[in-house]
Design a protein around this motif. Structure first.
Motif, mmCIF file in Angstrom:
data_model
loop_
_atom_site.group_PDB
_atom_site.id
_atom_site.type_symbol
_atom_site.label_atom_id
_atom_site.label_comp_id
_atom_site.label_asym_id
_atom_site.label_seq_id
_atom_site.Cartn_x
_atom_site.Cartn_y
_atom_site.Cartn_z
ATOM 1 N N TRP A 48 -6.616 2.046 -7.043
ATOM 2 C CA TRP A 48 -6.481 3.336 -6.349
ATOM 3 C C TRP A 48 -7.782 3.549 -5.588
ATOM 4 N N ASP A 76 0.454 5.219 -0.316
ATOM 5 C CA ASP A 76 -0.563 6.268 -0.312
ATOM 6 C C ASP A 76 -1.926 5.629 -0.556
ATOM 7 N N LYS A 77 -2.636 6.025 -1.598
ATOM 8 C CA LYS A 77 -3.949 5.444 -1.902
ATOM 9 C C LYS A 77 -3.862 4.277 -2.892
ATOM 10 N N ASP A 133 -9.792 5.925 -2.914
ATOM 11 C CA ASP A 133 -9.878 7.220 -2.238
ATOM 12 C C ASP A 133 -11.286 7.382 -1.696
ATOM 13 N N ARG A 145 -12.810 5.179 -6.532
ATOM 14 C CA ARG A 145 -11.905 4.032 -6.581
ATOM 15 C C ARG A 145 -11.948 3.441 -7.980
ATOM 16 N N ASN A 199 0.851 -1.185 0.000
ATOM 17 C CA ASN A 199 0.000 0.000 0.000
ATOM 18 C C ASN A 199 0.890 1.239 0.000
#
Length: 443
Positions: A322, A286-287, A324, A328, A284
């Motif tokens: 990704w 960040d996002k 968020d 996503r 993982n």
């Protein structure tokens, strides 16, 4: 004080003038008015004035001393009053603490109750449900379970108990009622003893989550709508019986999970001559989420007195996404070999991928979509293929409830495929269309 001295001085002068006037009047009436010289009279008056000034100054000093004494007395009185008010406030504050102090002392004096088993136990639950209309066709003809109805795809009830900071246990039931088979089924999905040695080393013995499918479900985010691609097409499952290890390192950036299992899934804890293995490593950043995984084994089919198992089932998984708060997007891929051919002489391969995404317009409302493409038998039935997609609009009125309007379509060409929505396809093709309200609630 200056005003008082001025008044006193004026009064003294007034007395002096009055005395002088009286003396002059008396002098006029005396028998010898012309024998007293003027200088002698002036000197006498000057002496009397000086005497009066001295008396005035003495009186002023006495009054000043009296005023200073009164000011000192007043200051002492003010100080005593302030001290009394402070003492009164402190006493009132101490009085307010008396009930709490008494309560604490009484509680300390009473025997402490023994810890209850329920204090370290939590009960959780989750249900996937839908009210929808299904139209399923095989070679152009409508077949069951076409129609409208209510399904409970999954209903989990879990009990977690913590024995101490290291050991805990879990049991989770799995119940479903779907129109595909027309009966209610109840299973034990998870039942394990856990030892958490650290965040990097968690050991579970029993039936527990497998490394890949539950991880992919969490990244996808819409499990209540549909299983992920490998699970949907029966090239993987979510739990099994065995020994499981998992953990997180590098402040949670690096994760892993491995399992040594029976291989037949949580619904069938049968014995076999060998064990299967599944594993996963994820990163993982960040996002961004990246993961790879794999599986190898006989899927629980190598049993004493059973049929021969000339092949070993293997599977490779990969995922990139990704995730968020706002949106996503991701892709999942799998490739399998001899997954459905462990007991046959022929070999076979399969692969598939899934592209998914969602966007949140508000914290409560989001749109989502997904497309899967699978080739379930690349060697033996190269023309067989599966195309699936869903799209919908989700409303999350609270953190424990999701309600979504959904349309799903699955098409299988040149064969039959067992999926989480039943067996779809035909000698030519088959389709599965479903539209309705899907939801989940959890606690």
């Amino acid at each position: 004080m200056n005003k008082k001295m001025s008044l006193l001085t004026g009064a003294a002068l007034g007395v002096f003038l009055a005395a002088g006037a009286t003396a002059q009047a008396d002098a006029k009436t005396k028998a010898k008015p012309h024998h007293a010289p003027a200088e002698s009279l002036a000197a006498k008056q000057a002496q009397e004035i000086e005497l009066l000034k001295a008396q005035v100054e003495s009186l002023s000093e006495r009054l000043l001393a009296i005023d200073q004494q009164q000011a000192q007395v007043k200051a002492q009185a003010d100080q005593a009053q302030a001290a009394a008010q402070a003492a009164q406030a402190e006493t009132a504050a101490q009085i307010k603490t008396i009930p709490a102090t008494v309560k604490t002392q009484v509680a300390a004096a009473l025997p402490k109750p023994k810890p209850s088993w329920a204090d370290s136990t939590q009960v959780s639950g989750r249900m996937y449900f839908n009210l929808s209309n299904i139209e399923q066709k095989s070679n152009g003809a409508k077949v069951a379970p076409s129609g409208t109805g209510f399904d409970i795809k999954r209903f989990y009830v879990g009990i977690d108990h913590k024995f101490n900071d290291t050991f805990s246990g879990n049991i989770t039931t799995d119940m479903n009622y779907v129109s595909n088979d027309g009966e209610t089924q109840v299973y034990i999905k998870k039942a394990y003893l856990q030892a958490k040695l650290s965040d990097a080393a968690i050991i579970r013995v029993g039936s527990a989550d497998l490394p890949w499918v539950p991880f992919a479900e969490d990244v996808y985010g819409y499990r209540f709508i549909e299983n992920t691609v490998a699970d949907r097409t029966k090239f993987g499952t979510s739990a099994d019986w065995g020994v499981h290890a998992s953990g997180k390192l590098m402040d949670g950036k690096l994760g892993y999970a491995v399992a040594m299992i029976n291989g037949n899934g949580y619904k069938n804890p049968s014995r076999a001559k060998s064990v299967d293995f599944e594993g996963r490593v994820n990163l993982n950043i960040d996002k961004a989420v990246f993961a790879v995984g794999g599986y190898t084994g006989k899927l629980g089919k190598e049993v004493t007195g059973g049929v021969a198992t000339p092949h070993t089932a293997t599977r490779v998984n990969a995922l990139a996404a990704w995730v968020d708060k706002k949106y996503r997007v991701g892709v999942e891929y799998f490739s399998a070999k001899d997954w459905n051919n462990v007991t046959t002489a022929a070999e076979d391969k399969a692969d598939g991928y899934s592209v998914f995404g969602s966007y949140s317009f508000t914290p409560e409302i989001s749109a989502f979509g997904r497309w899967d493409r699978v080739k379930p038998s690349k060697t033996l039935k190269a023309s067989e293929k599966d195309n699936y997609f869903n799209l919908g609009l989700n409303w999350e009125p609270t953190k424990i409830v999701d309600l979504a309007l959904v349309y799903k379509r699955d098409k299988v060409d040149n064969g039959l495929l067992s999926t989480s929505n039943g067996t779809i396809g035909g000698s030519n093709s088959g389709t599965y269309d479903e539209v309705g309200l899907f939801g989940q609630f959890r606690w």
